[in-house]
Design a protein around this motif. Structure first.
Motif, mmCIF file in Angstrom:
data_model
loop_
_atom_site.group_PDB
_atom_site.id
_atom_site.type_symbol
_atom_site.label_atom_id
_atom_site.label_comp_id
_atom_site.label_asym_id
_atom_site.label_seq_id
_atom_site.Cartn_x
_atom_site.Cartn_y
_atom_site.Cartn_z
ATOM 1 N N THR A 119 0.833 -1.212 0.000
ATOM 2 C CA THR A 119 0.000 0.000 0.000
ATOM 3 C C THR A 119 0.862 1.253 0.000
ATOM 4 O OG1 THR A 119 -1.748 -1.172 1.206
ATOM 5 C CG2 THR A 119 -1.843 1.235 1.219
ATOM 6 N N CYS A 120 1.936 1.244 0.775
ATOM 7 C CA CYS A 120 2.862 2.394 0.796
ATOM 8 C C CYS A 120 3.471 2.638 -0.581
ATOM 9 C CB CYS A 120 3.963 2.168 1.824
ATOM 10 S SG CYS A 120 3.446 2.352 3.536
ATOM 11 N N PHE A 158 -3.477 1.112 9.040
ATOM 12 C CA PHE A 158 -3.526 1.879 7.792
ATOM 13 C C PHE A 158 -3.993 3.313 8.013
ATOM 14 C CE2 PHE A 158 -3.384 -2.463 6.456
ATOM 15 C CZ PHE A 158 -2.680 -2.450 5.263
ATOM 16 N N CYS A 159 -4.665 3.560 9.151
ATOM 17 C CA CYS A 159 -5.090 4.936 9.461
ATOM 18 C C CYS A 159 -3.889 5.856 9.642
ATOM 19 C CB CYS A 159 -5.945 4.953 10.733
ATOM 20 S SG CYS A 159 -7.518 4.082 10.566
ATOM 21 N N SER A 160 -2.731 5.276 10.000
ATOM 22 C CA SER A 160 -1.533 6.090 10.222
ATOM 23 C C SER A 160 -1.063 6.773 8.941
ATOM 24 C CB SER A 160 -0.393 5.228 10.785
ATOM 25 O OG SER A 160 0.031 4.260 9.835
ATOM 26 N N LEU A 161 -1.491 6.271 7.779
ATOM 27 C CA LEU A 161 -1.057 6.859 6.511
ATOM 28 C C LEU A 161 -1.664 8.236 6.270
ATOM 29 C CD1 LEU A 161 -1.099 3.673 4.247
ATOM 30 C CD2 LEU A 161 0.861 4.789 5.317
ATOM 31 N N ALA A 195 8.964 6.920 2.189
ATOM 32 C CA ALA A 195 9.669 7.001 3.473
ATOM 33 C C ALA A 195 8.732 7.430 4.594
ATOM 34 C CB ALA A 195 10.843 7.972 3.364
ATOM 35 N N TYR A 196 7.872 8.391 4.314
ATOM 36 C CA TYR A 196 6.926 8.826 5.344
ATOM 37 C C TYR A 196 5.890 7.742 5.630
ATOM 38 C CZ TYR A 196 8.584 13.494 6.306
ATOM 39 O OH TYR A 196 9.342 14.557 6.753
ATOM 40 N N GLY A 197 5.580 6.920 4.629
ATOM 41 C CA GLY A 197 4.702 5.780 4.874
ATOM 42 C C GLY A 197 5.339 4.791 5.841
ATOM 43 N N VAL A 198 6.628 4.524 5.641
ATOM 44 C CA VAL A 198 7.381 3.635 6.530
ATOM 45 C C VAL A 198 7.390 4.195 7.956
ATOM 46 C CG1 VAL A 198 9.635 2.609 7.021
ATOM 47 C CG2 VAL A 198 8.827 2.787 4.653
ATOM 48 N N PHE A 242 5.801 3.977 13.521
ATOM 49 C CA PHE A 242 5.416 4.757 14.696
ATOM 50 C C PHE A 242 4.115 4.231 15.296
ATOM 51 C CE2 PHE A 242 2.800 8.193 16.464
ATOM 52 C CZ PHE A 242 3.598 8.573 17.531
ATOM 53 N N PHE A 243 3.124 3.956 14.457
ATOM 54 C CA PHE A 243 1.839 3.461 14.943
ATOM 55 C C PHE A 243 2.023 2.136 15.679
ATOM 56 C CE2 PHE A 243 -2.172 1.252 14.770
ATOM 57 C CZ PHE A 243 -3.118 2.252 14.972
ATOM 58 N N HIS A 244 2.762 1.210 15.072
ATOM 59 C CA HIS A 244 2.987 -0.092 15.703
ATOM 60 C C HIS A 244 3.671 0.034 17.052
ATOM 61 C CE1 HIS A 244 1.884 -3.653 13.275
ATOM 62 N NE2 HIS A 244 1.857 -2.798 12.268
ATOM 63 N N VAL A 245 4.737 0.805 17.096
ATOM 64 C CA VAL A 245 5.508 0.931 18.340
ATOM 65 C C VAL A 245 4.677 1.617 19.418
ATOM 66 C CG1 VAL A 245 7.534 1.988 19.413
ATOM 67 C CG2 VAL A 245 7.728 0.931 17.156
ATOM 68 N N ALA A 246 4.049 2.739 19.080
ATOM 69 C CA ALA A 246 3.285 3.512 20.061
ATOM 70 C C ALA A 246 2.103 2.715 20.602
ATOM 71 C CB ALA A 246 2.801 4.820 19.432
ATOM 72 N N ILE A 247 1.339 2.083 19.717
ATOM 73 C CA ILE A 247 0.147 1.354 20.148
ATOM 74 C C ILE A 247 0.516 0.091 20.904
ATOM 75 C CG2 ILE A 247 -1.949 0.184 19.394
ATOM 76 C CD1 ILE A 247 -2.005 3.242 19.137
#
Length: 422
Positions: free
Chosen positions: A124-125, A171-174, A360-363, A368-373
């Motif tokens: 998707t990215c 995917f909301c993080s995108l 890169a911003y997608g990555v 960030f979403f995975h780590v934070a959540i």
């Protein structure tokens, strides 16, 4: 010989070193989380830690192949990658294996499984980056916004059908990618306000919320009384917000499943069930807290050793770090993730090609979403939604997909001086 030297010198080896450090930390903590005295070897392939070692080797092979590819192929093949993952997400709904209530895995035999939702992230990215970097595409145009939104929403909808709520929300993080490419900050503000109103409507009396909204609106009207257009928008926003507040409880009751409501209630302190719905998080917090400053030592964690925390090698791997390595070890892991995210943002901003920058911003957004959540989930600040900690949690699909996600970026970055448009 010169090409080989140039290839190695252009790869961001600092990022590679962080990646390797996180993989090794994850491997040793999986060993601690599910340690079996009858299979003590950390490379025993009959155990999760032995399989994780094999997944690390496979991931390194995948990383090497990616670095040897031509950068232009990554953009050209983006639609193909996306199409294949969409097809796999459809296939898993038909022939997938149900594990833990989610039909998210395709059995490969020999005890190995493939989770297509993990690979949908980098696909998707890639397609999002290709589309947004196309000529005459501007995220501020309605058509461009809708197409970009459709690229993100299609895998989300298929993953939701599994149903895998954690992977769906990733995917909301995108939205941060769209913001970086010119989406109005008002979208982020509106999303933030809606989340705040949603939580407030669950925790506080609606009358108090409405009174607070009236007060805030009145103050803003007084401050902007000479701006009639803004005042009208403010009144409309107030009316919509009031309607949303009244709709929260019915939506909460009918749109979410009972176990999802229970987890949110536990997080917000609306109920306490330490032996039931709150058991996982309660035991996780006990494990992390018991580690204190320096931890109990490798393979010495009692919460870990006696399996008090379910899914400790996957979703709750961070509590193993907290118990056996303490606050100091937890800070080291968080520091590595922070350094990695800052490094990725730095890589993003030095790209000459819009495709590479957007990817890169997608990555960065997904990591960030995975780590934070994940970490917030293990310490009770977020409801349990079941997403892995990148490079650390057990799982072949997770590790290989995150490796692919990261090393595609490193490949694009290694060729940044030779690519202006992509």
């Amino acid at each position: 010989m010169n090409n080989q030297r140039s290839f190695f010198s252009n790869v961001d080896w600092i990022t590679v070193l962080i990646y390797l450090s996180l993989c090794i930390i994850g491997w040793f903590n999986i060993h601690a989380a599910v340690f079996d005295e009858d299979h003590a070897s950390i490379v025993d392939l009959s155990t999760e830690y032995g399989k994780q070692f094999m997944f690390i080797i496979i991931s390194l092979m995948v990383a090497t192949v990616i670095l040897l590819l031509e950068s232009r192929f990554l953009s050209a093949l983006a639609p193909a990658f996306y199409g294949v993952t969409i097809l796999l997400l459809i296939v898993v709904l038909v022939v997938g294996r149900n594990v833990g209530g989610n039909q998210a895995w395709i059995s490969l035999g020999g005890g190995f499984r493939l989770q297509p939702s993990e690979f949908a992230k980098f696909a998707t990215c890639l397609l999002l980056a290709r589309y947004l970097s196309s000529t005459n595409v501007k995220i501020t145009d309605l058509k461009s916004f809708l197409v970009a939104g459709a690229i993100i929403l299609l895998p989300m909808m298929l993953i939701k059908l599994q149903p895998d709520d954690g992977s769906t929300l990733v995917f909301c993080s995108l939205i941060f990618v769209l913001y970086r490419e010119g989406l109005s900050p008002y979208f982020l503000i509106i999303i933030g306000l809606l989340i705040t109103l949603f939580i407030s409507a669950l925790v506080f009396n609606i009358t108090y919320i409405i009174l607070a909204m009236v007060a805030v609106t009145a103050i803003l009207l007084l401050l902007t009384r000479r701006k009639r257009g803004f005042a009208l928008k403010l009144v409309i926003a107030f009316a919509v917000s009031v309607g949303f507040v009244f709709a929260v409880k019915p939506l909460y009751t009918h749109a979410l499943k009972p176990h999802q409501r229970v987890r949110i209630d536990e997080m917000l302190g609306l109920r306490s069930d330490p032996r039931g719905a709150g058991y996982n998080v309660n035991q996780s917090k006990i494990a992390i807290g018991s580690g204190q400053m320096w931890g109990k030592g490798y393979l010495q964690g009692t919460q870990t050793k006696y399996s008090f925390v379910p899914a400790q090698s996957t979703d709750f791997i961070f509590c193993t770090i907290g118990e056996e390595w303490g606050f100091a070890g937890s800070v080291v892991v968080l520091g590595l993730f922070l350094f990695l995210l800052l490094r990725i943002i730095r890589i993003a901003e030095r790209q000459r090609a819009p495709f590479s920058r957007i990817y890169a911003y997608g990555v960065a957004s997904i990591l960030f979403f995975h780590v934070a959540i994940n970490i917030a989930m293990t310490i009770g600040l977020m409801p349990v939604i079941g997403i892995p900690l990148p490079f650390i949690s057990y799982g072949g699909s997770s590790l290989i997909s995150f490796t692919t996600l990261l090393f595609i970026l490193l490949k694009l970055d290694s060729n940044r001086m030779g690519v202006i448009y992509a």
